[in-house]
Design a protein around this motif. Structure first.
Motif, PDB file in Angstrom:
ATOM      1  N   VAL A 177       0.824  -1.206   0.000  1.00  0.00           N
ATOM      2  CA  VAL A 177       0.000   0.000   0.000  1.00  0.00           C
ATOM      3  C   VAL A 177       0.859   1.256   0.000  1.00  0.00           C
ATOM      4  CG1 VAL A 177      -1.854  -1.202   1.214  1.00  0.00           C
ATOM      5  CG2 VAL A 177      -0.202   0.145   2.519  1.00  0.00           C
ATOM      6  N   ASP A 178       2.160   1.106   0.212  1.00  0.00           N
ATOM      7  CA  ASP A 178       3.058   2.250   0.268  1.00  0.00           C
ATOM      8  C   ASP A 178       4.157   2.111  -0.789  1.00  0.00           C
ATOM      9  OD1 ASP A 178       5.518   0.858   1.550  1.00  0.00           O
ATOM     10  OD2 ASP A 178       3.853   0.309   2.849  1.00  0.00           O
ATOM     11  N   ARG A 179       4.895   3.149  -0.955  1.00  0.00           N
ATOM     12  CA  ARG A 179       5.973   3.183  -1.943  1.00  0.00           C
ATOM     13  C   ARG A 179       7.149   2.306  -1.535  1.00  0.00           C
ATOM     14  NH1 ARG A 179       9.757   8.479  -2.534  1.00  0.00           N
ATOM     15  NH2 ARG A 179      11.225   7.655  -4.099  1.00  0.00           N
ATOM     16  N   GLN A 180       7.346   2.093  -0.237  1.00  0.00           N
ATOM     17  CA  GLN A 180       8.545   1.433   0.285  1.00  0.00           C
ATOM     18  C   GLN A 180       8.437  -0.085   0.344  1.00  0.00           C
ATOM     19  OE1 GLN A 180       6.916   3.917   1.855  1.00  0.00           O
ATOM     20  NE2 GLN A 180       8.325   5.659   1.819  1.00  0.00           N
ATOM     21  N   TRP A 181       7.354  -0.673  -0.143  1.00  0.00           N
ATOM     22  CA  TRP A 181       7.119  -2.117  -0.097  1.00  0.00           C
ATOM     23  C   TRP A 181       6.931  -2.620   1.341  1.00  0.00           C
ATOM     24  CZ3 TRP A 181       6.355  -3.835  -4.880  1.00  0.00           C
ATOM     25  CH2 TRP A 181       7.110  -3.316  -5.946  1.00  0.00           C
ATOM     26  N   LEU A 182       6.587  -1.733   2.287  1.00  0.00           N
ATOM     27  CA  LEU A 182       6.552  -2.144   3.696  1.00  0.00           C
ATOM     28  C   LEU A 182       5.221  -2.798   4.080  1.00  0.00           C
ATOM     29  CD1 LEU A 182       7.596  -2.298   6.592  1.00  0.00           C
ATOM     30  CD2 LEU A 182       6.809   0.059   6.933  1.00  0.00           C
ATOM     31  N   VAL A 183       4.118  -2.106   3.868  1.00  0.00           N
ATOM     32  CA  VAL A 183       2.808  -2.585   4.345  1.00  0.00           C
ATOM     33  C   VAL A 183       2.077  -3.252   3.184  1.00  0.00           C
ATOM     34  CG1 VAL A 183       0.612  -1.955   5.385  1.00  0.00           C
ATOM     35  CG2 VAL A 183       2.702  -0.739   6.055  1.00  0.00           C
ATOM     36  N   PRO A 184       1.919  -4.565   3.250  1.00  0.00           N
ATOM     37  CA  PRO A 184       1.269  -5.241   2.127  1.00  0.00           C
ATOM     38  C   PRO A 184      -0.235  -5.308   2.292  1.00  0.00           C
ATOM     39  CG  PRO A 184       2.072  -6.880   3.663  1.00  0.00           C
ATOM     40  CD  PRO A 184       2.424  -5.524   4.247  1.00  0.00           C
ATOM     41  N   HIS A 185      -0.914  -5.564   1.178  1.00  0.00           N
ATOM     42  CA  HIS A 185      -2.242  -6.172   1.252  1.00  0.00           C
ATOM     43  C   HIS A 185      -1.940  -7.653   1.362  1.00  0.00           C
ATOM     44  CE1 HIS A 185      -6.372  -6.982   0.944  1.00  0.00           C
ATOM     45  NE2 HIS A 185      -6.349  -7.442  -0.280  1.00  0.00           N
ATOM     46  N   PHE A 186      -2.321  -8.288   2.462  1.00  0.00           N
ATOM     47  CA  PHE A 186      -1.681  -9.528   2.908  1.00  0.00           C
ATOM     48  C   PHE A 186      -2.096 -10.793   2.153  1.00  0.00           C
ATOM     49  CE2 PHE A 186      -0.994  -6.754   6.528  1.00  0.00           C
ATOM     50  CZ  PHE A 186       0.269  -7.115   6.977  1.00  0.00           C
ATOM     51  N   GLU A 187      -3.083 -10.725   1.267  1.00  0.00           N
ATOM     52  CA  GLU A 187      -3.461 -11.961   0.588  1.00  0.00           C
ATOM     53  C   GLU A 187      -2.316 -12.442  -0.314  1.00  0.00           C
ATOM     54  OE1 GLU A 187      -6.681 -11.528  -2.291  1.00  0.00           O
ATOM     55  OE2 GLU A 187      -6.197  -9.403  -2.448  1.00  0.00           O
ATOM     56  N   LYS A 188      -2.277 -13.731  -0.542  1.00  0.00           N
ATOM     57  CA  LYS A 188      -1.267 -14.336  -1.424  1.00  0.00           C
ATOM     58  C   LYS A 188      -1.981 -15.062  -2.560  1.00  0.00           C
ATOM     59  CE  LYS A 188       2.346 -15.266   2.058  1.00  0.00           C
ATOM     60  NZ  LYS A 188       3.081 -16.356   2.754  1.00  0.00           N
ATOM     61  N   MET A 189      -1.658 -14.675  -3.780  1.00  0.00           N
ATOM     62  CA  MET A 189      -2.291 -15.259  -4.955  1.00  0.00           C
ATOM     63  C   MET A 189      -1.312 -16.218  -5.630  1.00  0.00           C
ATOM     64  SD  MET A 189      -4.984 -13.481  -4.483  1.00  0.00           S
ATOM     65  CE  MET A 189      -5.975 -14.028  -5.873  1.00  0.00           C
TER      66      MET A 189
END
Length: 705
Positions: free
Chosen positions: A283-295
């Motif tokens: 959700v951020d530019r830094q790759w820190l906070v993900p949308h946690f689902e895994k596809m």
């Protein structure tokens, strides 16, 4: 129908619903359920206890809408969608919302992963109407399926500028009853726009197309954090594959962009630092906070990108990431009935990411004070946390750099880290686990077959080869009719829905990659059979392919599209498959079909190059200098295996690899020595004398690069 709110283990809920004896349940679901109780899609089953009188997509729902002169409320989502869960709890489990829907609308639920044809067309409508899209996708239709309104997430009551669903439904109901002429006018405008979107533009393009695409990526590139654009930031692994081909064509900066992006993703919170695998997006530019689902498709495509990075650079770091992702898939995504499951949810117990988050005190309790001190510093775990009071694990610096900074021996520290990870994983596995969507999709399994084959090619680990071969067997046994027609989806023992273009194309890709690492003729011939079936079922006038087959339902229009989304387009992969098959088998008709498939969309690609990168890679393959390698000798012999392994460790964008028996009749002149095997290479307009050892082949490949 009873509403069942609250949060619980979604895996247990689905198991309970799937295991019910449904022979005693009335057709409308009775007092406890709605019609979705008879579905086998995990997403539809999630809504089977809603008080909404849901229908599955089909004539029963449309007939009811016609008979009662009601508009259709179409809701599209998928089982592991966070905002779908939120809307379900806030709106679809609510009796007031259900009454508004049941009184004035016919409500239909669709699993977008089972029916990409429905989803793609109505998502295009949503983007035309509002300029954006996403899931859950809620569309209002006439009884003859014509759309006139679309929205995404809708809470029960207005909040933060988002309209409340009850108020919206009341206004739409009045609009439907009092201003039908405006409804019809809106439908006509939308359908005309959809027809225009579906137009393809053939053109001729040379090297300027690849240059324009590279310049567009370079303009979007984030010099600080890697990746493309700002936030949210998606992995976009086909961008990496394209950049590696640009590097091969003489742009050194393209390799730097690809490597920096891959490294930042691997070190970021978007990557599961304990169990491995990659989350959906940051959700951020830094790759820190993900949308946690895994596809599943993200795992496959990102693994392919890392495998190609290893082939291009020889850096073991990238190969280890390939192992991590594929091992995650083997452990977490292998289904009970075989094949690979579609996804893991972002949510557990009603909270996004809860399964993956850690408090500093938890780490200390599991690892002990001294080990926890190092572990927390490595993964930036603090008392304050970086996400809702807890911590998303990430690597501010590489493990090697951290060890050097701390005065540790890197290899010894990595050994300790493996033990610490194992301890924390043991604890994490005892938590309520994210829902796993266990349906097997042909297309996404095809992508993972390609990734597993690539993984075997770069690691030599036969575990990956066996897993890929097993997945092929599952698909051909369980997702194929007696007549040979592929199906899209398999779940709860049922295969259904005629497969779409992407199913044929992605499975064909997987089979070609399997052939390239095994030389087993059966995979080549299965890829050829699928290609011919694809041409028969999906061919469109002017070249390229429709998304749905001639024997399948036409939803609004029969779409023909080569635009890449999170996954590459079916048309682009189909074209590449045909070009590769044509070269391997020396079949001009297949090559011509592939060339027409590329040419049909070149005008579109010239207008928006970065949206057609997979097509541009096929265009580049079509025109690039080929390196044709023919291996002669016993397919299972140790000598030919050594030669094959050497080839598969190299990044060769224009590779044509075949066994001597699999080309045309002239291949008989390429004979193996009396003992062993030989490699025949033709490149740059000349054929080299055969080589018989891996070292000789390695030297020749380095020379040609």
């Amino acid at each position: 129908m009873a509403a069942h709110g609250g949060f619980h283990d979604e895996n247990e809920k689905l198991h309970r619903l799937a295991s019910l004896d449904k022979s005693r349940i009335p057709a409308d679901g009775g007092a406890d359920f709605n019609r979705l109780i008879f579905a086998d899609s995990p997403y539809l089953l999630q809504h089977a206890e809603n008080p909404v009188d849901w229908f599955q997509w089909g004539e029963e729902a449309f007939a009811k809408a016609r008979a009662e002169d009601k508009p259709i409320f179409l809701s599209i989502g998928y089982a592991t969608c966070h905002w779908c869960h939120v809307m379900a709890h806030e709106s679809f489990e609510d009796r007031e919302v259900a009454k508004a829907l049941n009184d004035s609308f016919v409500a239909i639920k669709v699993d977008r992963e089972e029916r990409p044809d429905i989803d793609d067309q109505f998502m295009a409508v949503a983007q035309m109407i509002s300029g954006s899209g996403g899931w859950p996708l809620n569309v209002l239709l006439t009884p003859d399926k014509k759309p006139f309104f679309a929205a995404t997430y809708l809470p029960k009551e207005r909040r933060m500028g988002v309209p409340g669903i009850i108020d919206l439904l009341e206004r739409i109901s009045r609009f439907w009853q009092r201003e039908r002429d405006k409804v019809e006018e809106s439908c006509s405008t939308i359908m005309a726009s959809l027809e225009r979107l579906n137009r393809t533009e053939p053109a001729y393009a040379g090297g300027e197309l690849e240059e324009a695409a590279f310049n567009q990526l370079a303009a979007m590139y984030d010099d600080d954090w890697g990746g493309f654009g700002q936030a949210p930031k998606f992995p976009m692994p086909h961008y990496i594959s394209f950049l590696l081909r640009c590097w091969k064509a003489g742009r050194p900066e393209a390799l730097q962009m690809a490597e920096h992006t891959l490294t930042r993703m691997r070190q970021g919170g978007i990557y599961d630092q304990l169990g491995f695998g990659i989350h959906r997006y940051s959700v951020d530019r830094q790759w820190l906070v993900p949308h946690f689902e895994k596809m599943l498709y993200d795992q496959a495509l990102v693994a392919i990108a890392f495998a190609e990075a290893f082939q291009a650079t020889g850096k073991n770091y990238y190969r280890e990431v390939v192992r991590e992702i594929l091992n995650y898939c083997l452990v977490e995504m292998t289904g009970i009935d075989g094949g690979f499951c579609s996804a893991q949810d972002a949510d557990t117990e009603g909270q996004e990411g809860k399964f993956y988050l850690w408090a500093a005190a938890e780490v200390k309790e599991v690892l002990g004070e001294e080990a926890a001190r190092l572990f927390c510093r490595l993964f930036d775990i603090t008392e304050k946390g970086n996400f809702e009071g807890k911590n998303i694990l990430h690597l501010p610096v590489s493990i090697a750099s951290f060890a050097d900074r701390e005065g540790l021996i890197a290899e010894s520290f990595k050994g300790e880290l493996i033990k610490w990870r194992a301890k924390l994983l043991t604890v994490r596995q005892k938590r309520v686990r994210p829902l796993r969507d266990a349906k097997v999709l042909t297309a996404w399994n095809g992508l993972l077959i390609a990734a597993l084959a690539k993984g075997y090619g770069v690691t030599g680990d036969e575990t990956y080869l066996r897993a890929a071969e097993s997945a092929v067997t599952i698909i051909l046994e369980k997702l194929q009719t007696k007549e040979g027609r592929l199906s899209r989806s398999y779940h709860l023992g049922q295969a259904k829905i005629p497969a779409f273009l992407e199913d044929y194309a992605f499975l064909g890709w997987g089979l070609l990659e399997l052939y390239q690492v095994s030389l087993h003729q059966g995979y080549l011939f299965q890829a050829l059979r699928l290609a011919r079936d694809m041409i028969r079922l999906f061919s469109a006038p002017g070249g390229g392919f429709y998304d749905n087959g001639m024997d399948a339902e036409e939803v609004l229009i029969r779409q023909k599209n080569a635009y890449d989304g999170a996954m590459p387009s079916g048309n682009s992969i189909a074209a590449m498959n045909l070009l590769r098959l044509g070269k391997i088998l020396k079949d001009d008709s297949l090559e011509t079909a592939g060339e027409h498939g590329v040419g049909a969309f070149l005008g579109n690609a010239l207008q928006q190059p970065a949206g057609y990168l997979q097509l541009i890679m096929a265009h580049d393959y079509q025109h690039a200098e080929k390196i044709e390698i023919t291996l002669a000798g016993a397919r299972e012999g140790a000598e030919i295996r050594a030669l094959l392994a050497t080839v598969n460790r190299h990044f060769i964008a224009g590779l044509v690899l075949r066994h001597a028996e699999d080309g045309d009749a002239g291949a008989g002149t390429m004979e193996a020595p009396a003992v062993g095997a030989a490699a025949y290479i033709c490149a740059s307009g000349a054929c080299r004398p055969p080589v018989t050892t891996a070292d000789e082949l390695e030297s020749l490949l380095v020379e040609l690069e």
